[in-house]
Design a protein around this motif. Structure first.
Motif, PDB file in Angstrom:
ATOM      1  N   LEU A 133       0.829  -1.202   0.000  1.00 29.41           N
ATOM      2  CA  LEU A 133       0.000   0.000   0.000  1.00 29.41           C
ATOM      3  C   LEU A 133       0.867   1.257   0.000  1.00 29.41           C
ATOM      4  CD1 LEU A 133      -2.804  -1.051   2.487  1.00 29.41           C
ATOM      5  CD2 LEU A 133      -3.131  -0.467   0.083  1.00 29.41           C
ATOM      6  N   VAL A 134       1.959   1.237   0.772  1.00 30.46           N
ATOM      7  CA  VAL A 134       2.883   2.371   0.800  1.00 30.46           C
ATOM      8  C   VAL A 134       3.476   2.605  -0.589  1.00 30.46           C
ATOM      9  CG1 VAL A 134       5.156   3.107   1.642  1.00 30.46           C
ATOM     10  CG2 VAL A 134       3.427   2.300   3.248  1.00 30.46           C
ATOM     11  N   ILE A 135       3.849   1.533  -1.282  1.00 28.71           N
ATOM     12  CA  ILE A 135       4.395   1.671  -2.635  1.00 28.71           C
ATOM     13  C   ILE A 135       3.388   2.347  -3.555  1.00 28.71           C
ATOM     14  CG2 ILE A 135       5.115   0.358  -4.677  1.00 28.71           C
ATOM     15  CD1 ILE A 135       6.363  -1.692  -2.697  1.00 28.71           C
ATOM     16  N   ARG A 136       2.147   1.919  -3.452  1.00 23.10           N
ATOM     17  CA  ARG A 136       1.096   2.508  -4.293  1.00 23.10           C
ATOM     18  C   ARG A 136       0.882   3.992  -3.956  1.00 23.10           C
ATOM     19  NH1 ARG A 136      -2.877   1.035  -7.701  1.00 23.10           N
ATOM     20  NH2 ARG A 136      -4.902   2.068  -7.590  1.00 23.10           N
ATOM     21  N   VAL A 137       0.843   4.316  -2.654  1.00 24.95           N
ATOM     22  CA  VAL A 137       0.647   5.708  -2.240  1.00 24.95           C
ATOM     23  C   VAL A 137       1.834   6.565  -2.653  1.00 24.95           C
ATOM     24  CG1 VAL A 137       0.412   7.216  -0.236  1.00 24.95           C
ATOM     25  CG2 VAL A 137      -0.922   5.114  -0.363  1.00 24.95           C
ATOM     26  N   ALA A 138       3.053   6.023  -2.548  1.00 26.41           N
ATOM     27  CA  ALA A 138       4.243   6.776  -2.951  1.00 26.41           C
ATOM     28  C   ALA A 138       4.185   7.163  -4.419  1.00 26.41           C
ATOM     29  CB  ALA A 138       5.501   5.953  -2.670  1.00 26.41           C
ATOM     30  N   ALA A 139       3.732   6.238  -5.253  1.00 23.44           N
ATOM     31  CA  ALA A 139       3.607   6.536  -6.681  1.00 23.44           C
ATOM     32  C   ALA A 139       2.607   7.658  -6.927  1.00 23.44           C
ATOM     33  CB  ALA A 139       3.185   5.279  -7.434  1.00 23.44           C
ATOM     34  N   GLU A 140       1.496   7.635  -6.183  1.00 25.31           N
ATOM     35  CA  GLU A 140       0.475   8.661  -6.356  1.00 25.31           C
ATOM     36  C   GLU A 140       0.953  10.008  -5.830  1.00 25.31           C
ATOM     37  OE1 GLU A 140      -3.386  10.141  -7.458  1.00 25.31           O
ATOM     38  OE2 GLU A 140      -2.044   8.521  -8.094  1.00 25.31           O
ATOM     39  N   GLU A 152      13.609  11.306  -1.963  1.00 22.39           N
ATOM     40  CA  GLU A 152      14.654  10.437  -1.420  1.00 22.39           C
ATOM     41  C   GLU A 152      14.012   9.199  -0.813  1.00 22.39           C
ATOM     42  OE1 GLU A 152      18.195  11.064  -1.025  1.00 22.39           O
ATOM     43  OE2 GLU A 152      17.878  12.686  -2.475  1.00 22.39           O
ATOM     44  N   VAL A 153      14.696   8.056  -0.930  1.00 27.74           N
ATOM     45  CA  VAL A 153      14.258   6.802  -0.320  1.00 27.74           C
ATOM     46  C   VAL A 153      15.334   6.347   0.667  1.00 27.74           C
ATOM     47  CG1 VAL A 153      13.630   4.388  -0.707  1.00 27.74           C
ATOM     48  CG2 VAL A 153      12.998   6.135  -2.396  1.00 27.74           C
ATOM     49  N   LEU A 154      14.933   6.056   1.892  1.00 28.51           N
ATOM     50  CA  LEU A 154      15.856   5.567   2.920  1.00 28.51           C
ATOM     51  C   LEU A 154      15.343   4.241   3.450  1.00 28.51           C
ATOM     52  CD1 LEU A 154      18.297   6.061   4.855  1.00 28.51           C
ATOM     53  CD2 LEU A 154      16.664   7.141   6.410  1.00 28.51           C
ATOM     54  N   GLU A 155      16.219   3.226   3.484  1.00 30.39           N
ATOM     55  CA  GLU A 155      15.816   1.926   4.026  1.00 30.39           C
ATOM     56  C   GLU A 155      16.808   1.461   5.073  1.00 30.39           C
ATOM     57  OE1 GLU A 155      17.349  -1.195   3.656  1.00 30.39           O
ATOM     58  OE2 GLU A 155      18.520  -1.128   1.804  1.00 30.39           O
ATOM     59  N   ALA A 156      16.313   0.709   6.072  1.00 31.17           N
ATOM     60  CA  ALA A 156      17.141   0.148   7.131  1.00 31.17           C
ATOM     61  C   ALA A 156      16.755  -1.306   7.367  1.00 31.17           C
ATOM     62  CB  ALA A 156      16.966   0.945   8.425  1.00 31.17           C
ATOM     63  N   HIS A 157      17.772  -2.158   7.520  1.00 29.44           N
ATOM     64  CA  HIS A 157      17.548  -3.576   7.805  1.00 29.44           C
ATOM     65  C   HIS A 157      18.618  -4.087   8.764  1.00 29.44           C
ATOM     66  CE1 HIS A 157      14.896  -3.471   4.267  1.00 29.44           C
ATOM     67  NE2 HIS A 157      14.351  -4.564   4.760  1.00 29.44           N
ATOM     68  N   LEU A 170      14.244  -0.670  -3.979  1.00 25.21           N
ATOM     69  CA  LEU A 170      14.376  -0.636  -5.436  1.00 25.21           C
ATOM     70  C   LEU A 170      13.009  -0.569  -6.113  1.00 25.21           C
ATOM     71  CD1 LEU A 170      17.266  -3.210  -5.931  1.00 25.21           C
ATOM     72  CD2 LEU A 170      17.394  -0.716  -6.145  1.00 25.21           C
ATOM     73  N   ARG A 171      12.033  -1.270  -5.538  1.00 24.36           N
ATOM     74  CA  ARG A 171      10.671  -1.190  -6.090  1.00 24.36           C
ATOM     75  C   ARG A 171      10.096   0.207  -5.914  1.00 24.36           C
ATOM     76  NH1 ARG A 171       7.178  -1.768  -9.878  1.00 24.36           N
ATOM     77  NH2 ARG A 171       5.028  -2.134  -9.197  1.00 24.36           N
ATOM     78  N   LEU A 172      10.339   0.825  -4.753  1.00 21.77           N
ATOM     79  CA  LEU A 172       9.916   2.215  -4.549  1.00 21.77           C
ATOM     80  C   LEU A 172      10.574   3.127  -5.573  1.00 21.77           C
ATOM     81  CD1 LEU A 172      10.003   2.338  -0.662  1.00 21.77           C
ATOM     82  CD2 LEU A 172       8.009   2.928  -2.066  1.00 21.77           C
ATOM     83  N   ALA A 173      11.869   2.941  -5.792  1.00 24.89           N
ATOM     84  CA  ALA A 173      12.569   3.758  -6.781  1.00 24.89           C
ATOM     85  C   ALA A 173      11.977   3.560  -8.171  1.00 24.89           C
ATOM     86  CB  ALA A 173      14.057   3.415  -6.782  1.00 24.89           C
ATOM     87  N   GLU A 174      11.599   2.331  -8.481  1.00 26.11           N
ATOM     88  CA  GLU A 174      11.012   2.032  -9.792  1.00 26.11           C
ATOM     89  C   GLU A 174       9.700   2.777 -10.004  1.00 26.11           C
ATOM     90  OE1 GLU A 174       9.263  -1.869 -12.242  1.00 26.11           O
ATOM     91  OE2 GLU A 174      10.285  -2.129 -10.322  1.00 26.11           O
ATOM     92  N   VAL A 219       9.956   7.214   2.351  1.00 28.74           N
ATOM     93  CA  VAL A 219      10.092   8.058   1.167  1.00 28.74           C
ATOM     94  C   VAL A 219       9.894   9.504   1.617  1.00 28.74           C
ATOM     95  CG1 VAL A 219       9.285   8.559  -1.164  1.00 28.74           C
ATOM     96  CG2 VAL A 219       9.135   6.223  -0.271  1.00 28.74           C
ATOM     97  N   TYR A 220      10.876  10.343   1.299  1.00 32.00           N
ATOM     98  CA  TYR A 220      10.810  11.765   1.622  1.00 32.00           C
ATOM     99  C   TYR A 220      10.481  12.567   0.370  1.00 32.00           C
ATOM    100  CZ  TYR A 220      13.466  10.504   5.857  1.00 32.00           C
ATOM    101  OH  TYR A 220      13.879   9.943   7.037  1.00 32.00           O
ATOM    102  N   PHE A 221       9.551  13.485   0.514  1.00 36.36           N
ATOM    103  CA  PHE A 221       9.263  14.462  -0.533  1.00 36.36           C
ATOM    104  C   PHE A 221       9.585  15.833   0.056  1.00 36.36           C
ATOM    105  CE2 PHE A 221       6.557  10.809  -1.316  1.00 36.36           C
ATOM    106  CZ  PHE A 221       6.646  10.617  -2.684  1.00 36.36           C
ATOM    107  N   PHE A 222      10.697  16.410  -0.376  1.00 31.27           N
ATOM    108  CA  PHE A 222      11.161  17.692   0.149  1.00 31.27           C
ATOM    109  C   PHE A 222      10.712  18.825  -0.776  1.00 31.27           C
ATOM    110  CE2 PHE A 222      14.333  14.610   1.662  1.00 31.27           C
ATOM    111  CZ  PHE A 222      14.361  14.885   3.022  1.00 31.27           C
TER     112      PHE A 222
END
Length: 271
Positions: A133-140, A152-157, A170-174, A219-222
């Motif tokens: 759902l986050v991926i879909r919202v990010a695209a919108e 910008e996309v930041l991930e932590a694992h 990577l999917r978010l970036a896509e 995902v940051y939108f500045f």
């Protein structure tokens, strides 16, 4: 009743899937695998995963597991290289395949696509319903905010994760590049030294590793005078397992093809 085989049952995701499937009325585990040489091979799968006896023996080859039991679907989180071999075993036997592994090479993805011509495959870097759902919202958000915002996309694992950036990042970036009309050349995966001003088209993808972090993506939108942050934090692996079981239910009986979680969740027009 859907009959499933789970691979890598002593791993983090394999044992989670085994526990969740054991406690689900409409699913039955009929096969389990571990890597050759594992001490779990030959044991009861439930005992090997410290869950109690399930009367399913662990074997070291997926083909053998599928030949021994009439399975509807295989669920696999073992790792990109091994997962390709498992997809081939499923294709050879007409069994649906759900794959949550990440870090595939272009060649590995191409081999998955070949297998998907024979059997239905759901392959997704993250099986969590919330993340998708986050991926879909990010695209919108990217589409509506447009080029006036820096993204910008930041991930932590956890420290043990082998691939970077994560498959989810990577999917978010896509989807962000697609929504903004940009290309892979606009992605920046690291910054160091005198890099100059940030290019207007740039999308940054940054990675953190440490501790036992299950998975976090922001995902940051500045913009000028405002900032939007879209974050998903996973605190256990159960949501990945529950999403994979949902995908397993969905994929059984589908025509051959390469699907993702957007298909499973019924998203229309997903970027």
């Amino acid at each position: 009743m859907i009959r499933i085989v789970i691979t890598g049952i002593t791993g983090r995701m394999g044992s989670t899937l085994l526990r969740l499937a054991r406690d689900t009325a409409d699913l039955r585990v009929v096969g389990a695998t571990e890597r050759p040489g594992s001490s779990a091979v030959g044991l009861d799968a439930g005992l090997a995963a410290r869950l109690g006896a399930l009367e399913v023996q662990v074997v070291d080859d997926l083909g053998r597991a599928l030949d021994a039991a009439k399975a509807d679907v295989v669920i696999d989180f073992t790792g990109a290289e091994v997962s390709v071999g498992h997809a081939k075993a499923c294709a050879a036997r007409g069994v649906a395949f759900v794959c949550g592994s990440t870090g595939f090479s272009p060649e590995g993805l191409a081999e998955l696509a070949v297998c998907a011509k024979t059997v239905p495959i759901v392959a997704a870097p993250n099986m969590s319903v919330g993340v998708n759902l986050v991926i879909r919202v990010a695209a919108e958000l990217a589409r509506v905010l447009g080029p006036g915002f820096d993204v910008e996309v930041l991930e932590a694992h956890h420290r043990m994760k082998k691939d970077a950036p994560s498959g989810t990042a990577l999917r978010l970036a896509e989807v962000l590049t697609a929504s903004l009309g940009r290309t892979q050349e606009d992605l920046t995966f690291s910054r160091h030294g005198q890099i100059g001003a940030r290019p207007a088209q740039e999308i940054g993808v940054q990675t953190l590793r440490g501790g036992d972090v299950v998975g976090e993506h922001t995902v940051y939108f500045f913009g000028e005078g405002e900032r939007i942050e879209l974050t998903h934090r996973a605190t256990s692996r159960d949501q990945f397992g529950l999403g994979a079981l949902r995908a397993a239910r969905w994929v059984v009986g589908r025509p051959p093809g390469l699907y993702d979680m957007a298909d499973v969740l019924g998203f229309q027009g997903n970027s």
